[in-house]
Motif scaffolding. Structure first.
Motif, PDB file in Angstrom:
ATOM      1  N   ASN A 168       1.385  -1.191   0.482  1.00 15.56           N
ATOM      2  CA  ASN A 168      -0.421   0.064   0.036  1.00 15.56           C
ATOM      3  C   ASN A 168       0.844   1.360  -0.042  1.00 15.56           C
ATOM      4  OD1 ASN A 168       1.295   0.338   2.700  1.00 15.56           O
ATOM      5  ND2 ASN A 168      -0.487  -0.729   3.344  1.00 15.56           N
ATOM      6  N   PRO A 169       0.171   2.658  -0.542  1.00 11.70           N
ATOM      7  CA  PRO A 169       1.242   3.686  -0.233  1.00 11.70           C
ATOM      8  C   PRO A 169       2.230   3.868   0.565  1.00 11.70           C
ATOM      9  CG  PRO A 169      -0.830   4.169  -0.985  1.00 11.70           C
ATOM     10  CD  PRO A 169      -1.151   3.037  -0.503  1.00 11.70           C
ATOM     11  N   GLN A 170       1.822   3.231   1.774  1.00 12.26           N
ATOM     12  CA  GLN A 170       2.076   3.509   3.339  1.00 12.26           C
ATOM     13  C   GLN A 170       3.782   2.775   3.111  1.00 12.26           C
ATOM     14  OE1 GLN A 170      -0.981   3.199   3.588  1.00 12.26           O
ATOM     15  NE2 GLN A 170      -1.189   5.062   3.949  1.00 12.26           N
ATOM     16  N   THR A 171       3.663   1.587   2.852  1.00 12.47           N
ATOM     17  CA  THR A 171       4.699   0.762   2.995  1.00 12.47           C
ATOM     18  C   THR A 171       5.703   1.159   1.397  1.00 12.47           C
ATOM     19  OG1 THR A 171       3.277  -1.194   3.507  1.00 12.47           O
ATOM     20  CG2 THR A 171       5.047  -1.965   2.476  1.00 12.47           C
ATOM     21  N   ALA A 172       5.090   1.260   0.191  1.00  5.33           N
ATOM     22  CA  ALA A 172       6.027   1.388  -0.850  1.00  5.33           C
ATOM     23  C   ALA A 172       6.560   2.778  -0.843  1.00  5.33           C
ATOM     24  CB  ALA A 172       4.553   1.781  -1.891  1.00  5.33           C
ATOM     25  N   SER A 173       6.172   3.453   0.183  1.00  6.98           N
ATOM     26  CA  SER A 173       6.829   4.389   0.590  1.00  6.98           C
ATOM     27  C   SER A 173       8.347   4.489   1.152  1.00  6.98           C
ATOM     28  CB  SER A 173       6.399   5.695   0.574  1.00  6.98           C
ATOM     29  OG  SER A 173       6.728   6.942   1.787  1.00  6.98           O
ATOM     30  N   SER A 174       8.057   3.691   2.628  1.00  5.85           N
ATOM     31  CA  SER A 174       9.111   3.288   3.237  1.00  5.85           C
ATOM     32  C   SER A 174       9.891   2.080   2.988  1.00  5.85           C
ATOM     33  CB  SER A 174       8.308   2.605   4.661  1.00  5.85           C
ATOM     34  OG  SER A 174       7.630   1.685   4.812  1.00  5.85           O
ATOM     35  N   LYS A 175       9.481   1.323   2.004  1.00  5.36           N
ATOM     36  CA  LYS A 175      10.892   0.592   1.134  1.00  5.36           C
ATOM     37  C   LYS A 175      11.257   0.791  -0.105  1.00  5.36           C
ATOM     38  CE  LYS A 175       8.272  -3.879   2.225  1.00  5.36           C
ATOM     39  NZ  LYS A 175       7.117  -5.429   1.366  1.00  5.36           N
ATOM     40  N   ALA A 176      10.852   2.356  -0.254  1.00  5.77           N
ATOM     41  CA  ALA A 176      10.811   2.799  -1.470  1.00  5.77           C
ATOM     42  C   ALA A 176      12.107   3.488  -0.803  1.00  5.77           C
ATOM     43  CB  ALA A 176      10.736   3.659  -2.291  1.00  5.77           C
ATOM     44  N   GLU A 177      12.446   3.701   0.107  1.00  6.51           N
ATOM     45  CA  GLU A 177      13.081   4.908   1.282  1.00  6.51           C
ATOM     46  C   GLU A 177      14.306   3.735   1.911  1.00  6.51           C
ATOM     47  OE1 GLU A 177      11.093   7.717   3.189  1.00  6.51           O
ATOM     48  OE2 GLU A 177      12.353   7.099   5.230  1.00  6.51           O
ATOM     49  N   ARG A 178      13.893   2.630   1.932  1.00  2.97           N
ATOM     50  CA  ARG A 178      14.952   1.768   2.897  1.00  2.97           C
ATOM     51  C   ARG A 178      16.017   1.708   1.840  1.00  2.97           C
ATOM     52  NH1 ARG A 178      12.231  -3.164   5.239  1.00  2.97           N
ATOM     53  NH2 ARG A 178      11.888  -3.596   3.351  1.00  2.97           N
ATOM     54  N   TYR A 179      14.982   0.639  -0.032  1.00  3.59           N
ATOM     55  CA  TYR A 179      15.855   1.453  -1.338  1.00  3.59           C
ATOM     56  C   TYR A 179      17.064   1.891  -1.502  1.00  3.59           C
ATOM     57  CZ  TYR A 179      13.466  -3.135  -4.027  1.00  3.59           C
ATOM     58  OH  TYR A 179      13.064  -4.057  -3.671  1.00  3.59           O
ATOM     59  N   ILE A 180      16.237   3.298  -1.161  1.00  3.46           N
ATOM     60  CA  ILE A 180      17.460   4.000  -2.232  1.00  3.46           C
ATOM     61  C   ILE A 180      18.938   4.134  -0.159  1.00  3.46           C
ATOM     62  CG2 ILE A 180      17.438   7.033  -1.810  1.00  3.46           C
ATOM     63  CD1 ILE A 180      15.299   6.094  -3.404  1.00  3.46           C
ATOM     64  N   GLU A 181      17.991   4.586   0.852  1.00  2.00           N
ATOM     65  CA  GLU A 181      19.380   4.695   1.746  1.00  2.00           C
ATOM     66  C   GLU A 181      19.891   3.374   1.841  1.00  2.00           C
ATOM     67  OE1 GLU A 181      19.958   7.495   3.059  1.00  2.00           O
ATOM     68  OE2 GLU A 181      18.010   8.332   2.370  1.00  2.00           O
ATOM     69  N   ARG A 182      19.289   2.303   2.104  1.00  5.06           N
ATOM     70  CA  ARG A 182      20.512   0.913   2.770  1.00  5.06           C
ATOM     71  C   ARG A 182      20.846   0.194   1.839  1.00  5.06           C
ATOM     72  NH1 ARG A 182      17.390  -3.595   5.969  1.00  5.06           N
ATOM     73  NH2 ARG A 182      17.083  -4.551   3.384  1.00  5.06           N
ATOM     74  N   ASP A 183      20.445  -0.237   0.433  1.00  3.30           N
ATOM     75  CA  ASP A 183      20.751  -0.846  -0.507  1.00  3.30           C
ATOM     76  C   ASP A 183      20.613  -0.074  -1.335  1.00  3.30           C
ATOM     77  OD1 ASP A 183      19.276  -2.737   0.594  1.00  3.30           O
ATOM     78  OD2 ASP A 183      17.198  -2.728   0.228  1.00  3.30           O
ATOM     79  N   LYS A 184      20.997   1.120  -1.379  1.00  5.57           N
ATOM     80  CA  LYS A 184      21.575   2.239  -2.929  1.00  5.57           C
ATOM     81  C   LYS A 184      21.753   1.744  -4.262  1.00  5.57           C
ATOM     82  CE  LYS A 184      24.414   4.006   0.863  1.00  5.57           C
ATOM     83  NZ  LYS A 184      23.571   4.810   1.450  1.00  5.57           N
ATOM     84  N   VAL A 185      20.669   1.567  -4.024  1.00  3.18           N
ATOM     85  CA  VAL A 185      19.810   1.062  -5.426  1.00  3.18           C
ATOM     86  C   VAL A 185      20.291   2.086  -6.652  1.00  3.18           C
ATOM     87  CG1 VAL A 185      18.406  -0.356  -4.347  1.00  3.18           C
ATOM     88  CG2 VAL A 185      17.322   1.776  -5.719  1.00  3.18           C
TER      89      VAL A 185
END
Lengths: 292, 419
Positions: free
Chosen positions: B90-107
């Motif tokens: 959902n939008p909330q989860t999508a937002s936090s997972k996108a953030e994790r992709y960028i910040e932690r996984d460095k996609v």
């Protein structure tokens, strides 16, 4: 006049939806009343029933699925009861809530892995297709047939619970399990039978909806909330409470689609809230000591 | 540790597409072992559960297929591609997972999404993190208009493209001018936007709406609506529904045997396949289907069918192309930096998108400009196998028309890029 016709048509149509809710809600109510378990995995058994229809009907037809799928799911329920539910009857309800929530997720994901995420096609059997026209009304031949089948199934459950020794012990177990134990009756086999019966009914609903609803992994979650609302409105421990609540929910939803469609789904929850305010135990809920 | 970098276990835990994941693993295993540079990570994010879940499976499988093909051909500038996958929920989860992709996984890029509401959430995170996001399944015009973002690009078509594509077919069939439509609309961002666009189209063409009704996304029973439709006697019944709603609607429409023609403005082939022959009816738009006859389309269909045992549908097209577009951009710019990729994508680069004409991103709103199709259901007795349920128009717009005639105009969706 036109409005009245439409309203009557919606009421009749709503009864079908109510009947399907009823099959699912009856089992939910039984498992909770007797075992104290809020079975969040109930929808999963409904979904498995629908998928078994697709697997079984090439060999046995739709009629065969109506019998075979609930029986197979009932056996699955037996396993779930023996290895999982049984350990949680006397523990904090939050534990069984977590257990069944997890079970629902495992089941949904298992379906996704076996059958894939996209919906699988399944159509109404040829003999039951078509519509019946009564004056201004249109009725689906399939839904009418299914409604009749639900009436038979529910009547059988009623007979089992109200008119047999089995039913008397189950009902006594709902009211006072300690007293039943004191009388030297072990509730264990009864509980297993109740779980089998309950998930079998959910599977029957799944078979019945497979021809007219998308058969996909998350279909169980879609019906579960509605069924819970029915149980809450009807009240625990009452057979007729669940029946009346299911029909009310189906009819209210149909009528709301007619007058104010945007509110149709929300109306069911509003109804639940109002009924709980007036009658905290639900419409026909009995006073069950251990749930007070 | 919900998401460690060992793909085998994570994927098993996530479950979902077991077959696809199992096949993708060897490729990723190699990516971590033998590549010269560190692998380039692409984060895939799309709904895999809920009412859009059925489409997510195609999206993930296709993105994995594209990744395997890229790695088999030597990767990007000698670096392998590693595809991470997540359920956006959902939008909330999508937002936090996108953030994790960028910040932690460095996609280096995010690809995916189907829900318009979630795509907006990801677009915001991506723009903040200066990481490009290729939307592969969210249709709302607002994403290309008022909500447009510098780092968000749309491989998926806009609602107004879908409406205009199928609208042409309806105009030809005489189902628009002076006609009354009855529409059922999915009650969330996508549906609201689509209804607005459809009403605009109808107004311009001289038709009216007999009624437009919002249907909750979790509604499974349409009989109450069908009874109302029958009494209203419209000229056309319009579906602005989404996901599993469409399958339910089609099955029950056939059940009640209503005589009115059906058309839809949002569609996915998987949902027609889920309804099956005899239940699937009407005229619907799509960006691509498995019968498109170009060499690259045929190669894609063959590779996908070999891997999954079923043909790809339009959602698979979106994610397959998006991964290839990102790869092409990285290869051409020799960069994985967001701003460099944005300049390249905005710069008019052409892409083979498995259709007769090449596609390109329009700089103004980042919409991928490519052809569309209107498909019409075949009667049950003409259906030869369970996948070929429909006939299709040739590519729209036609070969001599401007590529952008279907795309939203500046008035329909004006965009001022943020970020």
């Amino acid at each position: 006049m036109l409005f009245l016709t439409l309203a009557v048509e919606q009421i009749v149509n709503g009864l079908f939806l109510g009947a399907i809710y009823l099959l699912i809600a009856l089992g939910l109510s039984l498992i909770f009343s007797l075992g104290g378990i809020v079975n969040l995995a109930h929808g999963a058994f409904y979904a498995i029933g629908a998928y078994l229809t697709i697997v079984v009907s090439p060999y046995l037809g739709f009629g065969g699925s109506l019998v075979v799928a609930p029986v197979l799911v009932g056996l699955l329920g037996l396993l779930a009861e023996k290895f999982l539910f049984r350990r949680f009857y006397r523990s904090d309800p939050i534990l069984s809530l977590l257990l069944t929530f997890g079970l629902a997720m495992v089941a949904e994901q298992a379906i996704r892995m076996i059958f894939g995420a996209p919906p699988l096609p399944y159509s109404i059997p040829q003999a039951l297709r078509g519509q019946i026209f009564l004056g201004d009304f249109v009725l689906s031949r399939y839904r009418l047939t299914i409604l009749a089948a639900v009436v038979v199934a529910v009547a059988a459950v009623w007979f089992l619970l109200q008119r047999t020794t089995f039913g008397r012990i189950v009902r006594a177990g709902v009211q006072n399990p300690d007293m039943v134990a004191a009388l030297g009756i072990s509730l264990k086999p009864y509980m297993a039978a109740v779980v089998m019966l309950s998930v079998g009914l959910a599977a029957l609903a799944g078979v019945m909806l497979a021809p007219i609803s998308g058969v996909h992994p998350a279909m169980g979650a879609e019906v579960l909330t509605g069924a819970f609302v029915v149980v809450v409105i009807g009240g625990l421990g009452s057979f007729w409470g669940v029946v009346v609540a299911a029909l009310i929910v189906g009819v209210v939803r149909g009528l709301m689609v007619l007058v104010y469609p945007g509110f149709a789904e929300a109306a069911i929850y509003a109804l639940m809230a109002v009924i709980l305010l007036v009658r905290p135990r639900g419409l026909f809920g009995e006073r069950i000591l251990r749930f007070e | 540790m919900t998401q460690d970098t060992h793909p085998t276990r994570r994927r098993l835990v996530q479950g979902g597409l077991a077959v696809g994941a199992a096949l993708a693993m060897p490729a990723i295993g190699r990516a971590q072992g033998g590549a010269t540079g560190a692998p380039i990570r692409i984060g895939h994010l799309t709904p895999r559960t809920g009412f859009l879940g059925p489409l997510g499976e195609y999206a993930v499988a296709a993105a994995q297929l594209a990744t395997e093909e890229i790695n088999a051909a030597g990767g990007i500038n000698g670096r392998k591609v590693e595809l991470l996958t997540e359920d956006s929920v959902n939008p909330q989860t999508a937002s936090s997972k996108a953030e994790r992709y960028i910040e932690r996984d460095k996609v280096s890029a995010i690809v995916g999404e189907i829900s318009s509401a979630s795509a907006l959430a990801i677009g915001q995170v991506a723009t903040r993190g200066k990481t490009v996001f290729l939307n592969t399944g969210a249709n709302s015009d607002a994403l290309r208009g008022q909500d447009c973002k510098r780092f968000m690009f749309h491989v998926e078509g806009a609602n107004s493209m879908y409406v205009k594509a199928v609208g042409r077919s309806l105009v030809e069939k005489g189902l628009v001018k002076g006609k009354r439509w009855y529409s059922l609309t999915a009650d969330y961002a996508f549906g609201h936007d689509l209804l607005k666009v459809a009403k605009g189209f109808m107004q311009g063409q001289g038709g009216t709406f007999a009624a437009d009704e919002l249907v909750p996304t979790d509604a499974t029973d349409f009989s109450a609506y069908l009874i109302k439709i029958r009494q209203a006697k419209p000229d056309v019944v319009i579906s602005n529904l989404a996901g599993n709603q469409i399958t339910n609607f089609l099955k029950q429409y056939a059940e009640y045997g209503l005589p009115f023609p059906v058309a839809g403005f949002g569609f996915d082939t998987a949902l027609a396949w889920g309804a099956g022959a005899g239940n699937f009816a009407g005229t619907w738009p799509c960006l691509w289907h498995h019968k498109v006859d170009t060499p690259s389309a045929k190669a894609f269909v063959a590779a996908f069918t070999k891997k999954l045992g079923k043909p790809p549908e339009n959602q698979a097209w979106g994610d397959y192309n998006a991964v290839r577009i990102v790869a092409q951009a990285m290869a051409e710019t020799k960069s994985t930096e967001g701003p460099a990729l944005v300049s390249y994508l905005e710069g008019g680069a052409k892409f083979d998108v498995l259709k007769p004409r090449q596609g390109y991103f329009r700089p103004r709103d980042h919409q991928l400009i490519s052809e569309m199709y209107a498909i019409t259901a075949l009667p049950a007795d003409q259906v030869k196998d369970k996948w070929d349920l429909f006939t299709s128009t040739p590519a729209l717009p036609g070969p001599n028309e401007d590529m952008e005639v279907l795309a939203p105009t500046a008035e329909e969706a004006g965009c001022r890029m943020e970020g």
